[in-house]
Design a protein around this motif. Structure first.
Motif, short mmCIF file in Angstrom:
data_model
loop_
_atom_site.label_atom_id
_atom_site.label_comp_id
_atom_site.label_asym_id
_atom_site.label_seq_id
_atom_site.Cartn_x
_atom_site.Cartn_y
_atom_site.Cartn_z
N ALA A 98 25.95 56.25 69.99
CA ALA A 98 26.23 57.66 70.25
C ALA A 98 27.56 57.85 70.98
CB ALA A 98 25.11 58.29 71.07
N THR A 99 28.00 56.86 71.74
CA THR A 99 29.30 57.00 72.42
C THR A 99 30.42 57.16 71.39
OG1 THR A 99 29.63 54.58 72.53
CG2 THR A 99 28.52 55.64 74.39
N THR A 100 30.36 56.35 70.35
CA THR A 100 31.35 56.49 69.27
C THR A 100 31.07 57.74 68.45
OG1 THR A 100 31.56 54.08 69.16
CG2 THR A 100 32.42 55.34 67.30
N LEU B 279 35.84 56.36 83.08
CA LEU B 279 34.80 55.40 82.70
C LEU B 279 34.65 54.29 83.73
CD1 LEU B 279 35.66 55.08 78.89
CD2 LEU B 279 33.70 56.26 79.89
N ALA B 280 35.70 54.08 84.54
CA ALA B 280 35.62 53.08 85.60
C ALA B 280 34.86 53.60 86.82
CB ALA B 280 37.03 52.65 86.02
N LEU B 281 34.71 54.92 86.90
CA LEU B 281 34.09 55.52 88.08
C LEU B 281 32.67 56.00 87.84
CD1 LEU B 281 37.16 57.70 89.19
CD2 LEU B 281 36.57 55.39 89.93
N PHE B 282 32.38 56.40 86.60
CA PHE B 282 31.06 56.94 86.28
C PHE B 282 30.50 56.20 85.07
CE2 PHE B 282 33.80 60.32 87.92
CZ PHE B 282 33.10 60.70 89.06
N ASP B 283 29.30 55.63 85.21
CA ASP B 283 28.73 54.84 84.11
C ASP B 283 27.42 55.41 83.58
OD1 ASP B 283 27.12 54.31 86.25
OD2 ASP B 283 27.32 52.12 86.18
N GLY B 284 27.04 56.61 84.03
CA GLY B 284 25.83 57.23 83.51
C GLY B 284 26.01 57.68 82.08
N PRO B 285 24.92 57.77 81.31
CA PRO B 285 25.03 58.16 79.89
C PRO B 285 25.74 59.49 79.69
CG PRO B 285 22.84 57.31 80.36
CD PRO B 285 23.53 57.44 81.68
N PHE B 286 25.39 60.51 80.53
CA PHE B 286 26.00 61.82 80.35
C PHE B 286 27.51 61.74 80.59
CE2 PHE B 286 27.54 65.86 82.11
CZ PHE B 286 27.19 66.72 81.08
N ALA B 287 27.92 61.04 81.65
CA ALA B 287 29.34 60.94 81.98
C ALA B 287 30.10 60.21 80.88
CB ALA B 287 29.52 60.22 83.31
N VAL B 288 29.53 59.13 80.38
CA VAL B 288 30.20 58.35 79.33
C VAL B 288 30.36 59.19 78.06
CG1 VAL B 288 30.00 56.34 77.81
CG2 VAL B 288 29.45 56.12 80.24
N LEU B 289 29.31 59.93 77.71
CA LEU B 289 29.38 60.77 76.52
C LEU B 289 30.36 61.92 76.71
CD1 LEU B 289 25.61 60.87 75.49
CD2 LEU B 289 27.43 59.54 74.44
N ALA B 290 30.42 62.49 77.91
CA ALA B 290 31.35 63.59 78.18
C ALA B 290 32.79 63.12 78.07
CB ALA B 290 31.08 64.18 79.56
N VAL B 291 33.08 61.99 78.67
CA VAL B 291 34.44 61.44 78.58
C VAL B 291 34.78 61.13 77.13
CG1 VAL B 291 35.91 59.47 79.19
CG2 VAL B 291 34.47 60.53 80.93
N SER B 292 33.83 60.60 76.40
CA SER B 292 34.06 60.30 74.98
C SER B 292 34.41 61.57 74.21
CB SER B 292 32.82 59.64 74.38
OG SER B 292 32.56 58.38 74.97
N GLY B 293 33.74 62.67 74.55
CA GLY B 293 34.01 63.93 73.86
C GLY B 293 35.42 64.45 74.13
N VAL B 294 35.84 64.42 75.39
CA VAL B 294 37.19 64.88 75.73
C VAL B 294 38.23 64.01 75.04
CG1 VAL B 294 38.85 65.22 77.60
CG2 VAL B 294 36.45 65.85 77.92
N ARG B 295 38.03 62.69 75.09
CA ARG B 295 38.97 61.78 74.43
C ARG B 295 39.01 62.03 72.92
NH1 ARG B 295 37.78 56.76 74.19
NH2 ARG B 295 39.96 56.08 74.05
#
Length: 416
Positions: A57-59, A100-116
């Motif tokens: 889901a991250t990708t 991604l170096a600061l937050f490793d929770g699923p929601f944070a990872v998915l949010a960063v992935s969306g912005v990127r």
């Protein structure tokens, strides 16, 4: 000899074309930042105890947002120009990566992935269209292969480098390295000429196209690309975990080398396809490209079925890369040649959406097949190449216009 087609030093001429070097650097940076984290984030999620569905889901989120933004990027580019779009895209793709170096929770990872993903969508569409916009006459095939060179270099270097950095230094180093790409991208964007897309043509112009005509003309190249980008997404996200299951720990390193060499295969496939396209017209290497891509996926499935030494997987991965690269260039040139100059952004968006939607589906949908085993996953991927790509290639040949629509204007730069 056709003037402008077999001319010596053609790539040198492209390199001297104002704006092309900076556009090349921006495409390289876009796919570099993309490649650096593409196999790293799913693997880090799995190793951190997350499910393969979340890993995929991250990708998937990244690619979903990418596709949505790609749909509107031509209009944004028409309003503010290529330079501004590529600068904004560089910032969105690169700068949030460090989070991604600061937050490793699923929601944070998915949010960063969306912005990127939003930044990646803007950069891929605008970068490809700008290179086509600037290409000298008779050099569209080689101009698009130049884009492929940037993509291939990025994949060849940064797919394995990302996994190596993860193994040696951890996720934080990879994340902040991707942030650095965004900073460099802003500098490169500032060096672009202030170019805007050509104005839309009036409905009375014979080359003007309605939505239905655009859909029909672009559907074939679109589906051909989906047929090879979906297996690519599967390989990028799951080759590392698959080899890790054979040789725990070191399998990811081998996968990184394999994915890097896949990028080398893409460079070779796209460059060769670009040369052939300028000389014979697009389409000559579609079928060989599909065959190589299917053979590569089938080879990975076969080696997994016998738990072969991970180093053997490099061969089918490179074979897939050759086919993937050839089909990429053929589909992109076919998309550009079917559109008038005012619709280059539409052609670029269509191609990039097919690339990225396929990659995202390859991560999410194939993540479901991974539950039945990695052998099943890569076998299905090989089948997709043939069952989707074959009919799409036939359809693309049938809908190809009898004349090159990009030759509608005397000052058109992208015709051949």
């Amino acid at each position: 000899m056709t003037p402008g087609v077999k001319k010596p030093g053609a790539f040198a001429q492209l390199a001297r074309t104002p704006g092309v070097p900076a556009a090349f650097v921006l495409v390289l940076l876009a796919f570099g930042g993309f490649s650096l984290l593409l196999p790293v984030v799913p693997l880090a999620v799995v190793r951190g105890g997350g499910s393969e569905l979340v890993a995929g889901a991250t990708t998937g989120v990244f690619m979903t947002v990418t596709v949505l933004v790609q749909l509107i990027t031509p209009r944004i580019t028409a309003a503010i120009g290529y330079r501004a779009v590529l600068g904004i895209g560089s910032a969105l793709l690169g700068l949030p990566s460090g989070l991604l170096a600061l937050f490793d929770g699923p929601f944070a990872v998915l949010a960063v992935s969306g912005v990127r993903g939003a930044g990646f969508g803007m950069m891929t569409v605008a970068g490809s269209a700008l290179v086509a916009e600037l290409a000298p006459p008779g050099m569209l095939g080689r101009a698009t292969s130049l884009i492929g060179l940037a993509v291939g270099i990025s994949e060849a270097i940064f797919l394995p480098v990302g996994l190596w950095l993860l193994e040696v230094f951890g996720l934080a180093t990879v994340a902040w390295s991707a942030t650095a790409f965004g900073v460099v991208g802003l500098v490169a964007a500032a060096r672009l000429p202030n170019v805007h897309p050509a104005p839309a043509q009036s409905s009375s112009d014979p080359s003007a196209l309605g939505r239905k005509a655009v859909f029909v003309l672009l559907a074939g190249p679109f589906l051909v690309m989906v047929a090879v980008s979906l297996p690519y997404g599967a390989a990028a996200s799951f080759l590392s975990p698959a080899l890790d299951s054979i040789v725990s720990g070191s399998g990811a390193v081998v996968a990184g080398v394999g994915l890097g060499l896949l990028g080398v295969g893409v460079i070779v496939g796209r460059t060769f396809a670009g040369l052939i396209s300028d000389r014979r017209g697009p389409g000559a290497l579609v079928w060989p490209g599909l065959a190589f891509a299917a053979l590569g996926m089938a080879g990975i499935a076969g080696l997994l079925s016998v738990s072969a030494n991970p180093w053997w997987f490099i061969a089918p991965t490179v074979v897939f890369g050759l086919g993937f690269g050839a089909v990429q260039n053929e589909a992109l040139v076919a998309s550009f040649e079917r559109m008038p100059r005012s619709r280059l952004g539409t052609a670029s968006a269509s191609w990039n959406i097919s690339f990225d939607a396929g990659t995202g589906l390859g991560s999410v949908v194939m993540g479901g097949f991974a539950g039945f085993g990695y052998v099943v996953l890569f076998t299905v991927a090989a089948g997709v190449v043939l069952l989707v790509g074959g009919p799409a290639a036939v359809g693309a040949r049938r809908t190809r216009p009898t004349r090159d629509l990009t030759l509608s204007g005397r000052d058109d730069k992208v015709g051949s």
